[in-house]
Design an enzyme around this catalytic site. Structure first.
Site, PDB file in Angstrom:
ATOM      1  N   TYR A  44     -29.059  -8.522  59.108  1.00 26.34           N
ATOM      2  CA  TYR A  44     -28.142  -8.639  57.971  1.00 26.34           C
ATOM      3  C   TYR A  44     -27.364  -7.347  57.770  1.00 26.34           C
ATOM      4  CZ  TYR A  44     -26.395  -9.607  53.281  1.00 26.34           C
ATOM      5  OH  TYR A  44     -25.572  -9.801  52.193  1.00 26.34           O
TER       6      TYR A  44
ATOM      7  N   LYS B 130     -23.265  -6.817  58.283  1.00 25.23           N
ATOM      8  CA  LYS B 130     -22.383  -6.439  57.173  1.00 25.23           C
ATOM      9  C   LYS B 130     -21.693  -5.099  57.471  1.00 25.23           C
ATOM     10  CE  LYS B 130     -22.860  -9.894  54.249  1.00 25.23           C
ATOM     11  NZ  LYS B 130     -21.740 -10.798  53.934  1.00 25.23           N
TER      12      LYS B 130
HETATM   13  N1  NAP Z   1     -26.505 -12.992  46.385  1.00 24.72           N
HETATM   14  C1  NAP Z   1     -26.629 -11.699  46.623  1.00 24.72           C
HETATM   15  O1  NAP Z   1     -27.517 -11.028  46.088  1.00 24.72           O
HETATM   16  C2  NAP Z   1     -25.646 -11.006  47.557  1.00 24.72           C
HETATM   17  C3  NAP Z   1     -25.661  -9.607  47.611  1.00 24.72           C
HETATM   18  C4  NAP Z   1     -24.764  -8.960  48.440  1.00 24.72           C
HETATM   19  C5  NAP Z   1     -23.874  -9.708  49.203  1.00 24.72           C
HETATM   20  N2  NAP Z   1     -23.890 -11.072  49.129  1.00 24.72           N
HETATM   21  C6  NAP Z   1     -22.926 -11.817  49.954  1.00 24.72           C
HETATM   22  O2  NAP Z   1     -22.205 -12.701  49.119  1.00 24.72           O
HETATM   23  C7  NAP Z   1     -21.756 -13.819  49.896  1.00 24.72           C
HETATM   24  C8  NAP Z   1     -22.085 -15.115  49.144  1.00 24.72           C
HETATM   25  O3  NAP Z   1     -23.489 -15.175  49.005  1.00 24.72           O
HETATM   26  P1  NAP Z   1     -24.208 -16.067  47.907  1.00 24.72           P
HETATM   27  O4  NAP Z   1     -25.216 -15.208  47.263  1.00 24.72           O
HETATM   28  O5  NAP Z   1     -23.232 -16.794  47.084  1.00 24.72           O
HETATM   29  O6  NAP Z   1     -25.001 -17.077  48.863  1.00 24.72           O
HETATM   30  P2  NAP Z   1     -25.205 -18.676  48.853  1.00 24.72           P
HETATM   31  O7  NAP Z   1     -25.304 -19.184  47.466  1.00 24.72           O
HETATM   32  O8  NAP Z   1     -26.325 -18.913  49.810  1.00 24.72           O
HETATM   33  O9  NAP Z   1     -23.838 -19.193  49.479  1.00 24.72           O
HETATM   34  C9  NAP Z   1     -23.530 -18.895  50.829  1.00 24.72           C
HETATM   35  C10 NAP Z   1     -22.348 -19.734  51.227  1.00 24.72           C
HETATM   36  O10 NAP Z   1     -22.061 -19.480  52.619  1.00 24.72           O
HETATM   37  C11 NAP Z   1     -21.921 -20.741  53.248  1.00 24.72           C
HETATM   38  N3  NAP Z   1     -22.174 -20.690  54.685  1.00 24.72           N
HETATM   39  C12 NAP Z   1     -23.296 -20.301  55.336  1.00 24.72           C
HETATM   40  N4  NAP Z   1     -23.126 -20.444  56.671  1.00 24.72           N
HETATM   41  C13 NAP Z   1     -21.866 -20.931  56.843  1.00 24.72           C
HETATM   42  C14 NAP Z   1     -21.089 -21.296  57.964  1.00 24.72           C
HETATM   43  N5  NAP Z   1     -21.585 -21.212  59.215  1.00 24.72           N
HETATM   44  N6  NAP Z   1     -19.823 -21.741  57.774  1.00 24.72           N
HETATM   45  C15 NAP Z   1     -19.302 -21.840  56.526  1.00 24.72           C
HETATM   46  N7  NAP Z   1     -19.994 -21.534  55.415  1.00 24.72           N
HETATM   47  C16 NAP Z   1     -21.260 -21.086  55.581  1.00 24.72           C
HETATM   48  C17 NAP Z   1     -22.914 -21.643  52.533  1.00 24.72           C
HETATM   49  O11 NAP Z   1     -22.616 -23.007  52.813  1.00 24.72           O
HETATM   50  P3  NAP Z   1     -23.745 -24.179  52.725  1.00 24.72           P
HETATM   51  O12 NAP Z   1     -23.782 -24.639  51.286  1.00 24.72           O
HETATM   52  O13 NAP Z   1     -23.221 -25.217  53.656  1.00 24.72           O
HETATM   53  O14 NAP Z   1     -25.046 -23.571  53.166  1.00 24.72           O
HETATM   54  C18 NAP Z   1     -22.638 -21.239  51.095  1.00 24.72           C
HETATM   55  O15 NAP Z   1     -21.483 -21.882  50.625  1.00 24.72           O
HETATM   56  C19 NAP Z   1     -22.439 -13.689  51.253  1.00 24.72           C
HETATM   57  O16 NAP Z   1     -21.515 -13.142  52.182  1.00 24.72           O
HETATM   58  C20 NAP Z   1     -23.570 -12.707  51.004  1.00 24.72           C
HETATM   59  O17 NAP Z   1     -23.923 -11.986  52.145  1.00 24.72           O
HETATM   60  C21 NAP Z   1     -24.749 -11.738  48.322  1.00 24.72           C
END
Ligand code: NAP
Length: 239
Positions: free
Chosen positions: A162, A166
């Site tokens: 991860y 990133k």
């Molecule tokens: N949450 C945190 O604490 C956090 C912290 C730092 C950074 N981030 C970043 O924020 C972003 C959003 O994360 P989140 O927390 O909202 O996560 P999430 O709720 O798990 O949502 C992730 C999204 O990515 C989609 N996805 C995964 N694989 C994919 C693919 N191959 N093609 C298209 N879409 C895909 C998922 O689609 P499906 O519904 O089909 O699975 C979902 O819509 C990510 O880049 C993550 O690394 C999150």
């Protein structure tokens, strides 16, 4: 009209970003790899007063990326904002010495290669939509500076797949920002912070999705946001 494509917009930070930008008048293209989840998100956005359409898009599948670009070209002729939000963490905080390379490849497929492939496919449309913006949803866990600083809370974190994916997304931000500046396209990386989503929640996210979306929304709306930056709501982050 501002046309905004958000990858992984069917839930989590991507959906909340879509909702807030849609309520500010941007036309939202919900990038989703699953038609049912994607259409449900479109329906919820419309119920919340947004205009939105579905773009089927799996960032690891070239045919869906090509089809998405063709759909946007046909229906809108241009794109104003691309938010590369789709992200995964297949690795689960284990030592680098024992983390399977196959797991790290899965992280890179979405977080880096997917981001780059979608960006490349959308650049011709963004050039028709200038001034345009690319926003890469990154993570402070991808900061080499924080990971190597003994005073940082991330010093003790080991999640090589991860973190490295990133960090690579951050590098893509730097490269694209320099290449696209003259074309009128800004490119910035954002850390949403530890957020209560399916992704972050299973690990105990520390903030709401609205807080997680805040800096992304700012990057998508603020005048003179700049280019080639890595920021969070608290300010600038070290690469
Ligand atoms: N949450 C945190 O604490 C956090 C912290 C730092 C950074 N981030 C970043 O924020 C972003 C959003 O994360 P989140 O927390 O909202 O996560 P999430 O709720 O798990 O949502 C992730 C999204 O990515 C989609 N996805 C995964 N694989 C994919 C693919 N191959 N093609 C298209 N879409 C895909 C998922 O689609 P499906 O519904 O089909 O699975 C979902 O819509 C990510 O880049 C993550 O690394 C999150």
């Amino acid at each position: 009209m501002t046309i905004t494509l958000i990858t992984g917009a069917d839930k989590g930070i991507g959906f909340e970003t879509a909702r807030e930008l849609g309520q500010q008048g941007q036309h939202i293209l919900v990038g989703a790899r699953d038609r049912t989840r994607g259409q449900a998100a479109v329906d919820r956005l419309r119920a919340d007063g947004c205009t939105a359409d579905l773009v089927l898009l799996d960032v690891t599948k070239d045919d869906t990326i090509t089809a998405a670009a063709e759909q946007i070209s046909r229906d809108y002729g241009a794109l104003t904002i691309l938010i590369n939000n789709a992200g995964v963490a297949f690795d689960r905080h284990q030592p680098a010495s024992t983390m399977p390379v196959s797991t790290m490849r899965q992280d890179f497929d979405v977080n880096f290669f997917g981001l780059v492939a979608v960006t490349q496919a959308m650049i011709p449309l963004l050039k028709k939509g200038t001034p345009a913006r690319i926003i890469n949803v990154s993570s402070n866990m991808g900061s080499l500076t924080l990971a190597s600083d003994p005073t940082s809370r991330y010093y003790g974190v080991s999640s090589l797949g991860y973190q490295a994916s990133k960090a690579a997304a951050n590098f893509a931000t730097v490269c694209f920002s320099k290449e696209l500046a003259a074309a009128g396209i800004t490119v910035n990386a954002i850390n949403p912070g530890y957020t209560d989503t399916e992704f972050g929640g299973s690990r105990g996210g520390e903030q709401t999705v609205a807080e997680g979306a805040a800096q992304i929304v700012k990057a998508a709306t603020a005048a003179n946001f700049g280019t080639g930056t890595f920021t969070e709501t608290a300010g600038k982050l070290p690469w």
